[in-house]
Design an enzyme around this catalytic site. Structure first.
Site, PDB file in Angstrom:
ATOM      1  N   TYR A 115      13.198 -84.052 -51.389  1.00  0.00           N
ATOM      2  CA  TYR A 115      12.571 -85.212 -50.811  1.00  0.00           C
ATOM      3  C   TYR A 115      11.120 -84.870 -49.793  1.00  0.00           C
ATOM      4  O   TYR A 115      11.126 -83.820 -50.310  1.00  0.00           O
ATOM      5  CB  TYR A 115      13.781 -86.208 -49.811  1.00  0.00           C
ATOM      6  N   ASP A 117      21.477 -73.866 -36.743  1.00  0.00           N
ATOM      7  CA  ASP A 117      20.957 -74.286 -37.716  1.00  0.00           C
ATOM      8  C   ASP A 117      19.661 -74.701 -37.133  1.00  0.00           C
ATOM      9  O   ASP A 117      18.259 -74.369 -36.014  1.00  0.00           O
ATOM     10  CB  ASP A 117      20.727 -75.962 -38.318  1.00  0.00           C
ATOM     11  N   ASP A 123      15.364 -75.168 -39.139  1.00  0.00           N
ATOM     12  CA  ASP A 123      14.917 -76.120 -39.451  1.00  0.00           C
ATOM     13  C   ASP A 123      13.707 -74.732 -39.833  1.00  0.00           C
ATOM     14  O   ASP A 123      12.855 -75.544 -39.502  1.00  0.00           O
ATOM     15  CB  ASP A 123      14.887 -77.468 -38.788  1.00  0.00           C
TER      16      ASP A 123
END
Length: 608
Positions: A450, A378, A380
């Site tokens: 968020y 992944d 980020d």
């Protein structure tokens, strides 16, 4: 999902309009001879705050030396500054005592103190020197119901939710809360003047009303109704992925370990764990914390399977614990995440030679010591080319080139995913990178829906850090989940490659007097590890939610104002994700949940 403080939003200043109201009494005026009595009243009341005073009268035949007035405030209402008295608070119970100069009250004389407060409620259970304030021995009864709320209106809607707002109701003593009705059924209760009703059906007409209530249990007549038709369905049933981040540094001060994923019941609800973070250094993937990753020795009671590590075993630390967790849950996948807020600055150099970067990442993830632990990588990507922690000149196609190189190296047998910005503002971070181009090489993308707002804007305005939709007064257009998802889809990112992001924490301010969003503040609220941020498991008890706005919860306790998601608001967000045809949802991060995993339970329950 970053280390706390990951996204910095530009907050826009707002203004509040105050309106004076008539005085309101907590109990009948003092009239009983031979007793000490007290009368408290509001001077001005503008719905979200007030100023007031209490007058203590000595009806006895001799001087009183010292006085103490006690009363309760409903949740969502608090007293801030006090003059001519000392204040102590325990939960919602307030105690006011005399200062040195006004402690003695001559027979037949009076003394007063004043205060300012926030919220729409008022004192109940008033006592002075242990007796009822009205001299009757028990607090006075309130039989008058509040007036009906006015101005009920819709402030936003999706296919599965409707956001409502209304004007504050008035009462002879004080309104303590509101109940929202969907037809004849109660749909929500709040202490604020707004709520989001979720779990609705697409393209369906609903009729809502609101009733006000006071501390004595009196209920107002219903407001005028408002009818709202939900949006048309996005057409997708959505996926069921639940992806949770495990922060490697959590094994230290937070004392959160892989075993906690098992004992909380969360492992059964997760489809994937993202292990955060690996470093990005010198154009290569690198170890983030070797001790936590593969060196820390676990005792039998700390270990997932109850077997202690030995000094000579080839792999220890969280990597070995993840291996044990996967043996208990064969369908659980683990992905190694690289970058994050702190280490995304390294992606600029990595973008200069994507193939070399991908080669280094593959060699690290597939290291024979832990190759069986990880099912992919992944990235980020906290937007270095759009000025995250650093700014660089890698350009709008850098992310696509990195993802292409990673897919080529890792092949179709490994997962390749990425976390990306959710800034849908005009000319914002989504516009700075070709996310649709990168998506073709990804199994899915995690837009970080968020951290839109927080106490990096120290004076406010207060705003929910993870609004699902826009709402009147939102500090910045495009800073909400629905706009982010819509913009990514409009740019060509398939809904089936998007997950909705949830924060297992709240963001908060201090020095706040207004209960609803949009208030001013003096700075960041205190937090366990960092000012302005706190885990849900702490906020649940410390500052329970008092209202909802734009599909997320907020709370006012004392001078602090927090926003965070609850099981209820997560349920609404999962309904949205399903309706939009998203692949599921992800969250930052596991240690913020309760010991029994109630937030992840709400995610799993909402997605099915």
């Amino acid at each position: 999902m970053s280390r706390p403080g990951g996204r910095r939003a530009i907050a826009l200043a707002g203004a509040a309009t105050l309106a004076a109201a008539t005085a309101l009494l907590t109990a009948p005026p003092a009239s009983s001879a031979g007793t000490v009595t007290a009368t408290c009243k509001k001077g001005s009341d503008w719905g979200t705050g007030f100023d007031g005073s209490c007058t203590i009268t000595n009806g006895t035949g001799s001087a009183v030396n010292g006085w103490k007035l006690e009363a309760d405030m409903p949740s969502g209402t608090s007293v801030g500054n006090v003059w001519d008295a000392a204040k102590t608070v325990s939960g919602n119970h307030y105690t006011f005592t005399n200062t040195g100069w006004n402690g003695t009250i001559a027979a037949g004389a009076s003394t007063s103190f004043g205060f300012g407060g926030s919220g729409s409620g008022w004192f109940t259970g008033c006592t002075v020197n242990g007796a009822s304030c009205d001299g009757s021995g028990t607090p006075g009864d309130d039989a008058e119901a509040p007036a009906a709320p006015s101005g009920l209106r819709s402030t936003g809607k999706t296919a599965t939710s409707v956001s409502l707002a209304w004007n504050a109701a008035t009462d002879n003593v004080g309104v303590t809360g509101y109940d929202v009705y969907n037809g004849g059924a109660k749909a929500a209760s709040t202490t604020g003047t707004g709520a989001t009703i979720g779990g609705l059906s697409a393209k369906t007409a609903y009729t809502f009303t609101v009733k006000a209530r006071d501390a004595a249990g009196n209920t107002s007549p219903a407001s005028a109704s408002v009818s709202v038709t939900t949006d048309e369905s996005g057409g997708g049933s959505g996926g069921d992925k639940v992806v949770g981040y495990f922060a490697e540094w959590g094994v230290y001060q937070r004392n959160y370990h892989v075993k906690n994923i098992e004992t909380s019941g969360s492992a059964d609800k997760l489809t994937h764990i993202n292990y955060a973070f690996g470093n990005v250094q010198g154009g290569k993937c690198a170890i983030g914390d070797g001790y936590a990753d593969y060196e820390k020795a676990y005792t039998a009671d700390q270990s997932v399977d109850g077997v202690a590590d030995t000094w000579d075993q080839p792999l220890r630390g969280s990597f070995n614990q993840l291996r044990k967790l996967k043996k208990l849950h064969p369908n659980l996948k683990v992905i190694w995440s690289f970058g994050g807020w702190t280490w995304s600055g390294g992606f600029g150099q990595a973008a200069q030679n994507p193939a070399a970067f991908a080669e280094s990442c593959y060699n690290l993830v597939e290291d024979p010591r832990w190759a069986d632990v990880f099912d992919g990588i992944d990235i980020d990507w906290e937007y270095p080319n759009a000025c995250g922690l650093t700014c660089d000149t890698s350009g709008p196609d850098a992310f696509e080139k990195l993802m292409s190189a990673l897919r080529t190296k890792f092949g179709s047998g490994n997962l390749v995913t990425a976390a990306i910005t959710a800034d849908a503002g005009s000319g914002g971070k989504i516009d700075a990178t070709d996310y649709a181009g990168a998506a073709q090489y990804a199994d899915w993308l995690n837009p970080m829906t968020y951290d839109f707002f927080g106490a990096w804007a120290a004076q406010g305005p207060t705003a929910p850090h993870s609004p699902l939709t826009s709402y009147p007064g939102i500090p910045q257009a495009g800073f909400n989940s629905a706009d982010a998802i819509a913009k990514l889809k409009a740019k060509g990112v398939p809904a089936s490659k998007l997950l909705l992001g949830i924060g297992f924490y709240g963001r908060g301010w201090t020095g706040v007097t207004q209960s609803e969003p949009g208030g001013t503040a003096t700075g960041a609220a205190p937090g366990t590890y960092e000012a302005g941020i706190e885990d849900y498991k702490v906020l649940k008890g410390k500052c329970p939610a008092t209202g909802t706005v734009a599909g997320t919860a907020y709370a006012k306790c004392g001078g602090e104002w927090w926003s965070y998601d609850t099981p209820s608001t997560i349920g609404g967000k999962m309904a949205y994700a399903k309706d939009e045809g998203l692949a599921g949802a992800f969250f930052w991060e596991l240690s913020g949940d309760t010991a029994n995993g109630e937030l992840i339970g709400a995610m799993r329950g909402g997605l099915g």
